[in-house]
Design a protein around this motif. Structure first.
Motif, PDB file in Angstrom:
ATOM      1  N   UNK B  54     -25.245   9.698 -29.115  1.00 25.38           N
ATOM      2  CA  UNK B  54     -23.919   9.436 -28.538  1.00 25.38           C
ATOM      3  C   UNK B  54     -23.946   8.525 -27.311  1.00 25.38           C
ATOM      4  N   UNK B  55     -24.824   8.985 -26.424  1.00 28.83           N
ATOM      5  CA  UNK B  55     -25.124   8.272 -25.119  1.00 28.83           C
ATOM      6  C   UNK B  55     -25.408   6.861 -25.497  1.00 28.83           C
ATOM      7  N   UNK B  56     -26.212   6.356 -26.086  1.00 29.41           N
ATOM      8  CA  UNK B  56     -26.740   5.236 -26.650  1.00 29.41           C
ATOM      9  C   UNK B  56     -25.819   4.390 -27.548  1.00 29.41           C
ATOM     10  N   UNK B  57     -24.842   5.111 -28.178  1.00 25.13           N
ATOM     11  CA  UNK B  57     -24.082   4.489 -29.160  1.00 25.13           C
ATOM     12  C   UNK B  57     -22.745   4.056 -28.872  1.00 25.13           C
ATOM     13  N   UNK B  58     -22.038   5.114 -28.108  1.00 27.17           N
ATOM     14  CA  UNK B  58     -20.596   4.861 -27.807  1.00 27.17           C
ATOM     15  C   UNK B  58     -20.473   4.284 -26.222  1.00 27.17           C
ATOM     16  N   UNK B  59     -21.294   4.434 -25.494  1.00 24.78           N
ATOM     17  CA  UNK B  59     -21.152   4.085 -23.844  1.00 24.78           C
ATOM     18  C   UNK B  59     -21.086   2.627 -23.746  1.00 24.78           C
ATOM     19  N   UNK B  60     -20.101   2.006 -23.094  1.00 25.47           N
ATOM     20  CA  UNK B  60     -20.316   0.678 -22.977  1.00 25.47           C
ATOM     21  C   UNK B  60     -21.438   0.451 -21.736  1.00 25.47           C
ATOM     22  N   UNK B  61     -22.133  -0.547 -21.758  1.00 22.65           N
ATOM     23  CA  UNK B  61     -23.261  -0.877 -20.859  1.00 22.65           C
ATOM     24  C   UNK B  61     -24.628  -0.006 -20.951  1.00 22.65           C
ATOM     25  N   UNK B  62     -24.554   0.874 -21.899  1.00 29.10           N
ATOM     26  CA  UNK B  62     -25.627   1.597 -22.438  1.00 29.10           C
ATOM     27  C   UNK B  62     -26.280   1.631 -23.783  1.00 29.10           C
ATOM     28  N   UNK B  63     -27.724   1.737 -23.910  1.00 30.69           N
ATOM     29  CA  UNK B  63     -28.069   1.597 -25.221  1.00 30.69           C
ATOM     30  C   UNK B  63     -27.770   0.445 -26.016  1.00 30.69           C
ATOM     31  N   UNK B  64     -27.099   0.708 -27.033  1.00 29.52           N
ATOM     32  CA  UNK B  64     -26.775  -0.588 -27.850  1.00 29.52           C
ATOM     33  C   UNK B  64     -25.898  -1.594 -27.324  1.00 29.52           C
ATOM     34  N   UNK B  65     -25.363  -1.163 -26.229  1.00 32.12           N
ATOM     35  CA  UNK B  65     -24.120  -1.918 -25.730  1.00 32.12           C
ATOM     36  C   UNK B  65     -24.793  -2.433 -24.317  1.00 32.12           C
ATOM     37  N   UNK B  66     -25.998  -2.281 -23.896  1.00 31.01           N
ATOM     38  CA  UNK B  66     -26.540  -2.574 -22.877  1.00 31.01           C
ATOM     39  C   UNK B  66     -26.249  -4.168 -22.295  1.00 31.01           C
ATOM     40  N   UNK B  67     -25.987  -4.661 -21.411  1.00 34.22           N
ATOM     41  CA  UNK B  67     -25.696  -5.916 -21.051  1.00 34.22           C
ATOM     42  C   UNK B  67     -27.332  -6.619 -21.057  1.00 34.22           C
ATOM     43  N   UNK B  68     -28.350  -6.228 -21.042  1.00 30.35           N
ATOM     44  CA  UNK B  68     -29.642  -6.735 -21.224  1.00 30.35           C
ATOM     45  C   UNK B  68     -29.773  -6.832 -22.675  1.00 30.35           C
ATOM     46  N   UNK B  69     -30.183  -8.035 -23.463  1.00 26.09           N
ATOM     47  CA  UNK B  69     -30.273  -7.950 -24.665  1.00 26.09           C
ATOM     48  C   UNK B  69     -31.653  -7.150 -25.214  1.00 26.09           C
ATOM     49  N   UNK B  91     -22.347   8.966 -36.430  1.00 25.12           N
ATOM     50  CA  UNK B  91     -21.862   8.708 -35.008  1.00 25.12           C
ATOM     51  C   UNK B  91     -21.311   7.283 -35.100  1.00 25.12           C
ATOM     52  N   UNK B  92     -21.924   6.381 -35.647  1.00 22.19           N
ATOM     53  CA  UNK B  92     -21.786   4.806 -35.960  1.00 22.19           C
ATOM     54  C   UNK B  92     -20.288   4.805 -36.798  1.00 22.19           C
ATOM     55  N   UNK B  93     -20.236   5.640 -37.600  1.00 20.58           N
ATOM     56  CA  UNK B  93     -19.000   5.714 -38.373  1.00 20.58           C
ATOM     57  C   UNK B  93     -17.743   6.151 -37.534  1.00 20.58           C
ATOM     58  N   UNK B  94     -18.174   7.357 -36.831  1.00 20.18           N
ATOM     59  CA  UNK B  94     -16.956   7.491 -35.824  1.00 20.18           C
ATOM     60  C   UNK B  94     -16.594   6.759 -34.850  1.00 20.18           C
ATOM     61  N   UNK B  95     -17.588   5.976 -34.439  1.00 14.34           N
ATOM     62  CA  UNK B  95     -17.392   4.920 -33.202  1.00 14.34           C
ATOM     63  C   UNK B  95     -16.414   3.780 -33.826  1.00 14.34           C
ATOM     64  N   UNK B  96     -17.132   3.212 -35.075  1.00 16.43           N
ATOM     65  CA  UNK B  96     -16.439   2.306 -35.868  1.00 16.43           C
ATOM     66  C   UNK B  96     -14.761   2.422 -35.987  1.00 16.43           C
ATOM     67  N   UNK B  97     -14.542   3.917 -36.301  1.00 14.94           N
ATOM     68  CA  UNK B  97     -13.174   4.049 -36.843  1.00 14.94           C
ATOM     69  C   UNK B  97     -12.448   4.672 -35.450  1.00 14.94           C
ATOM     70  N   UNK B  98     -12.988   5.240 -34.388  1.00 17.42           N
ATOM     71  CA  UNK B  98     -11.996   5.759 -33.579  1.00 17.42           C
ATOM     72  C   UNK B  98     -12.132   5.102 -31.865  1.00 17.42           C
ATOM     73  N   UNK B  99     -13.414   4.470 -31.996  1.00 16.97           N
ATOM     74  CA  UNK B  99     -13.497   4.194 -30.566  1.00 16.97           C
ATOM     75  C   UNK B  99     -12.326   3.137 -29.949  1.00 16.97           C
ATOM     76  N   UNK B 100     -12.119   3.209 -28.480  1.00 16.62           N
ATOM     77  CA  UNK B 100     -11.112   2.301 -28.201  1.00 16.62           C
ATOM     78  C   UNK B 100     -11.456   0.977 -27.831  1.00 16.62           C
ATOM     79  N   UNK B 101     -12.723   0.680 -27.512  1.00 19.43           N
ATOM     80  CA  UNK B 101     -13.091  -0.625 -26.904  1.00 19.43           C
ATOM     81  C   UNK B 101     -13.647  -1.578 -28.082  1.00 19.43           C
ATOM     82  N   UNK B 102     -13.215  -2.727 -28.189  1.00 22.31           N
ATOM     83  CA  UNK B 102     -13.465  -3.402 -29.630  1.00 22.31           C
ATOM     84  C   UNK B 102     -14.887  -3.853 -29.394  1.00 22.31           C
ATOM     85  N   UNK B 103     -15.460  -4.360 -28.282  1.00 24.24           N
ATOM     86  CA  UNK B 103     -16.920  -4.425 -28.120  1.00 24.24           C
ATOM     87  C   UNK B 103     -17.880  -3.600 -28.847  1.00 24.24           C
TER      88      UNK B 103
END
Lengths: 209, 118
Positions: B54-69, B91-103
């Motif tokens: 969850x930490x690396x998938x749904x949080x902005x600026x962390x994990x797959x959403x980190x600003x560093x490519x 978790x990816x499915x839940x994020x795609x369906x329910x997360x508020x941030x589009x990015x």
């Protein structure tokens, strides 16, 4: 019965005393030492080296002395060992007793205080010497010493880190790992600060030059 | 990266205590050092449990959403190399369906596509 009579005859025979002397009226005092030919087998007072005129007398004396010493040593070695063992046992026993007994000596407190005061005095003297040396040095040297001190501190910190590094494992509690991580972060921050300070010093020196 | 910190991250990654995830998130994924963030994200993925993923998938600026490519790509690579991907997909499915941030949603969708292709 004949045998018994023979033994009795033998016992009744007068035993010749080899040290018997005959006192005669004479003025010579050495005449009393006349043993009438019954001399001792070993001449105690005789010069043992009398017949060896061709040999070094001193060498013979020394060898006889060494022989005597060796003999004496051989004869006293065992009792000395026993004595030493006994002394050791006594000391060990006394130490054990002292260790297991609460002893309160009236003067001991004063002695310890005196030692403490002496140590304090020495420490103050050393501090005074150090301060006087420090004061006599130019300010630039102060800075260098401070840098050396900082380097030593950094080395010590890295050594501590290495020591800690050996212990890091998942068996450690999370809190400890967190604390270690935070310590590492603070060390890194210190190093960064030091680097920045050094670079700023260099740039200042360059500007002055 | 500091060797000691790498060892600490590894130890926390292998730790059974759930509170290790909190430490990794707090000190690792919030670190200003890219290498530490990358290493921490990979450790969290390797844990392969709901809270760590969850930490690396749904949080902005962390994990797959980190600003560093490099951090984001390393995390995605680690996710792709997981043997059991069931928890990640959930978790990816839940994020795609329910997360508020589009990015975040978009990134989750991309990773899920990569998982489908792998």
């Amino acid at each position: 019965m004949a045998n018994v009579n023979k033994v009795e005859l033998n016992l009744s025979r007068k035993i010749v005393n080899p040290f018997k002397t005959t006192r005669k009226s004479t003025t010579n005092p050495f005449k009393f030492n006349d043993f009438e030919g019954n001399t001792l087998d070993v001449a105690i007072c005789a010069d043992v080296f009398e017949g060896t005129k061709g040999v070094n007398k001193l060498k013979m004396i020394s060898s006889s002395v060494i022989g005597s010493v060796t003999k004496i040593r051989k004869s006293i070695t065992e009792p000395i060992v026993n004595f030493a063992n006994r002394v050791k046992d006594v000391i060990t026993g006394a130490w054990d007793y002292a260790k297991n007994t609460n002893v309160e000596i009236a003067g001991l407190k004063n002695i310890s205080e005196s030692i403490h005061n002496a140590g304090k005095g020495i420490s103050e003297s050393i501090s005074g010497i150090r301060q006087s040396i420090y004061d006599s040095m130019p300010p630039l040297l102060h800075k260098d010493i401070a840098d050396i001190g900082r380097d030593i501190l950094a080395s010590c910190s890295s050594l501590i880190s290495i020591h800690n590094h050996e212990k890091i494992s998942s068996a450690m509690p999370v809190e400890s790992l967190e604390a270690l991580w935070k310590k590492e972060i603070s060390l890194m921050a210190e190093q960064e600060t030091k680097k920045i300070a050094l670079s700023s010093d260099k740039s200042m020196k360059a500007q002055v030059a | 990266m500091n060797k000691n910190i790498a060892e600490i991250i590894d130890a926390l990654g292998a730790h059974e205590d759930i509170s290790s995830i909190g430490v990794l998130e707090e000190l690792g994924t919030n670190s200003p050092d890219n290498e530490i963030r990358e290493y921490t994200s990979r450790a969290l993925v390797r844990k392969n449990i709901h809270d760590s993923l969850k930490v690396v998938i749904i949080n902005q600026g962390k994990g797959i959403n980190d600003l560093s490519p490099s951090v984001a790509m390393s995390t995605i690579n680690e996710i792709l190399s997981l043997k059991d991907k069931s928890e990640v997909i959930k978790i990816l499915d839940d994020t795609i369906n329910m997360h508020s941030d589009e990015t975040v949603k978009e990134n989750a969708r991309s990773v899920k596509s990569l998982l489908a292709l792998s």
